[in-house]
Design a protein around this motif. Structure first.
Motif: not given
Length: 244
Positions: A134-145, A178-192
């Motif tokens: 909510r702080q960063v994206f203004g929405q919730r997490v829907e899934e944990i991969e 995975v966020l509510a709007d379908g945005t995916r956040i990936n540790v390998k791709r997005d960490w750095a």
């Protein structure tokens, strides 16, 4: 002599007043933040405190009590049969969290994990992941991969090393969200990569340290470049904890 006795009594009161103030402050603190004290009972509905993670890890010795805490907190789960009943990595009392309004979705399917890991994941979601999203994206997490939990292996890939927490289903590797709007956040791709996704991942990693005994991320080594390792190794109420 009388004057000396009066001085002694006066000094005694001067010492007593601060002690009473400290005692009252401690009493008030213990009522407002019992999760920060080592001897209070664990309450999954309370915010994460200083000793929450240690109390969660200790639940591995009392599966019925741990499952009762899950039920009280509204966390639904499926009980699992004994894993590897005749092998070196026999696991009893594993469960799959799932279903219910207070349970997040896992992809692929919900993993077989110990009760302390399930309880930690719930607190992590409620008090870390969702507030951070909510702080960063203004929405919730829907899934944990995730990349799985149970794996009958030793640490470091060496036959002479201690057993991994994965060998007892007491660990879970998280690959992304995975966020509510379908945005995916990936540790390998997005960490750095910087930006909001990297900010969220660091909030998720740092917050996990309050509920899991061991938290390892890409900052630890190359073997963790694509996931967060979370486990509930029981090292005692005052044992060491890893957050890297």
């Amino acid at each position: 002599m009388a004057r000396r006795r009066r001085r002694t009594r006066y000094r005694g009161w001067l010492l007593l007043v601060p002690a009473l103030v400290l005692a009252f402050a401690f009493w008030a603190f213990s009522r407002m933040r019992p999760q920060d004290l080592p001897w209070t009972a664990l309450d999954l509905s309370a915010p994460v405190g200083v000793f929450t993670g240690r109390k969660l890890a200790a639940l591995g010795d009392d599966a019925p009590h741990c499952r009762a805490l899950l039920a009280t907190a509204g966390i639904e789960y499926e009980t699992m049969p004994v894993i590897d009943p005749g092998g070196e990595c026999r696991v009893e009392n594993a469960l799959r969290p799932g279903g219910g309004a207070r349970t997040i979705l896992f992809r692929p399917r919900s993993p077989a994990i110990t009760c302390p890991v399930a309880a930690g994941l719930a607190l992590w979601e409620w008090h870390v992941l969702q507030p951070a999203a909510r702080q960063v994206f203004g929405q919730r997490v829907e899934e944990i991969e995730h990349l799985g939990s149970y794996n009958c292996r030793r640490m470091y890939g060496r036959d002479d090393a201690p057993w991994s927490e994965h060998a007892s289903a007491n660990a879970l590797d998280i690959a992304g969200f995975v966020l509510a709007d379908g945005t995916r956040i990936n540790v390998k791709r997005d960490w750095a990569e910087g930006g909001r996704k990297a900010t969220f991942l660091r909030l998720a990693r740092d917050g996990a340290c309050g509920v899991f005994t061991t938290v390892l991320s890409p900052d630890y080594n190359a073997a963790h470049a694509d996931h967060f390792h979370l486990d509930q190794a029981d090292r005692g109420l005052f044992g060491w904890r890893a957050c890297r």
